[in-house]
Write a protein that holds these residues in place. Structure first.
Motif, mmCIF file in Angstrom:
data_model
loop_
_atom_site.group_PDB
_atom_site.id
_atom_site.type_symbol
_atom_site.label_atom_id
_atom_site.label_comp_id
_atom_site.label_asym_id
_atom_site.label_seq_id
_atom_site.Cartn_x
_atom_site.Cartn_y
_atom_site.Cartn_z
ATOM 1 N N HIS A 73 3.557 3.329 -4.035
ATOM 2 C CA HIS A 73 3.027 2.092 -3.505
ATOM 3 C C HIS A 73 2.027 1.250 -4.691
ATOM 4 N N ARG A 76 4.625 -0.513 -6.871
ATOM 5 C CA ARG A 76 4.991 -1.770 -6.247
ATOM 6 C C ARG A 76 4.019 -2.697 -6.583
ATOM 7 N N ASP A 79 3.908 -4.104 -9.757
ATOM 8 C CA ASP A 79 5.032 -4.899 -10.122
ATOM 9 C C ASP A 79 4.769 -6.360 -9.468
ATOM 10 N N GLU A 80 4.339 -6.357 -8.508
ATOM 11 C CA GLU A 80 3.942 -7.758 -7.618
ATOM 12 C C GLU A 80 3.183 -8.516 -8.510
#
Length: 300
Positions: A73, A76, A79-80
């Motif tokens: 998580h 992620r 990455d965002e």
């Protein structure tokens, strides 16, 4: 106070680097810190969360089950963050990348592309065509127009126009075809990758299908071109052959006296995304409008 408020970003970055590399030393080198600083940051994070994130031995570290879930998580989230930074700091707008089935691109999309470019000159559109499915994550495509029912996936899919399959041929050849039985004396052109082929058309019209065909192709645009050149009769989509029908290079000799095959031949597929390309909705709405599907289906 929430855990996110209590867990400082440097601790999370140290944990992500160590979890990804499997080494405090490698994480330290990547973040320009000492291994002891990485170890300290992760211990503090474990104390804040009251969880053990790594199993430690004298020679190696290994993520616990909780650590593996947290790493996934956090990666992620990073990455965002990176995507957001790229979107707002890019000096050049990212192109809208479209993947499409080859015959749809050649027969339907390219003839309309000049009008799209004229209407939306600010959109940098990049096209790729192949029979493979678009790899959205690896190749960074925004949309895919595929032939046939899409395979199961987490992506959104929109059925495009209902297509009509009917025998097509040159005007000169059409003079020899006044009944369905006249097709037995003609060279029948078959596209081997087509969902519905000559056999299905003959059966739909209560006729026995020929056992052999004169010409076979693995792309519709080649089969259509062969029919334009007078090489035979092709069973093809009026949508894909729209340009040739409009200019009279092909005609439908049996359209009024036979049963045609109707089916959804193409689908628009794209990933669910909170931040789609800025031109995504514009292109999608244009595509559906050009296909006669109306603006009601153009929203996401």
């Amino acid at each position: 106070m929430s855990l996110t408020a209590k867990a400082p970003l440097p601790f999370l970055r140290a944990f992500e680097a160590a979890g990804r590399t499997g080494s405090f030393a490698a994480a330290a080198q990547e973040l320009d810190l000492s291994p002891s600083a990485i170890s300290h940051a992760i211990r503090k994070l474990e104390e804040i969360m009251a969880l053990r994130l790594f199993q430690r031995t004298t020679r190696e570290i290994q993520l616990t089950r909780d650590g593996a879930v947290l790493l996934e998580h956090i990666q992620r989230a990073f990455d965002e963050i990176q995507l957001g930074l790229s979107l707002v700091s890019s000096q050049q707008a990212r192109p809208l990348r479209l993947h499409t089935a080859p015959s749809f691109a050649n027969q339907w999309l390219l003839p309309r592309l000049a009008a799209f470019v004229k209407k939306y000159p600010h959109i940098d559109l990049r096209l790729s065509a192949s029979t493979e499915y678009a790899r959205f994550e690896q190749d960074d495509f925004d949309l895919d127009i595929i032939y046939g029912e899409p395979r199961p996936s987490p992506y959104e899919k929109v059925p495009l126009a209902v297509e009509e399959l009917t025998p097509l041929c040159s005007p000169a050849l059409a003079e020899q075809i006044t009944t369905p039985q006249d097709l037995y004396q003609q060279t029948l052109i078959q596209c081997d990758v087509q969902l519905y082929q000559w056999k299905g058309w003959f059966e739909a019209n209560d006729l026995v299908a020929p056992r052999q065909y004169g010409l076979r192709f693995d792309r519709s645009f080649m089969a259509i071109a062969a029919a334009v050149d007078g090489l035979g009769v092709v069973l093809e989509s009026k949508l894909l052959a729209e340009r040739e029908l409009r200019r009279g290079a092909l005609v439908c000799p049996l359209i009024d006296i036979t049963k045609e095959i109707h089916y959804i031949g193409h689908y628009l597929v794209y990933p669910r995304s909170k931040h789609p390309h800025p031109a995504f909705d514009t292109f999608k709405a244009w595509l559906l409008t050009e296909l006669g599907l109306g603006k009601s289906d153009a929203g996401r």
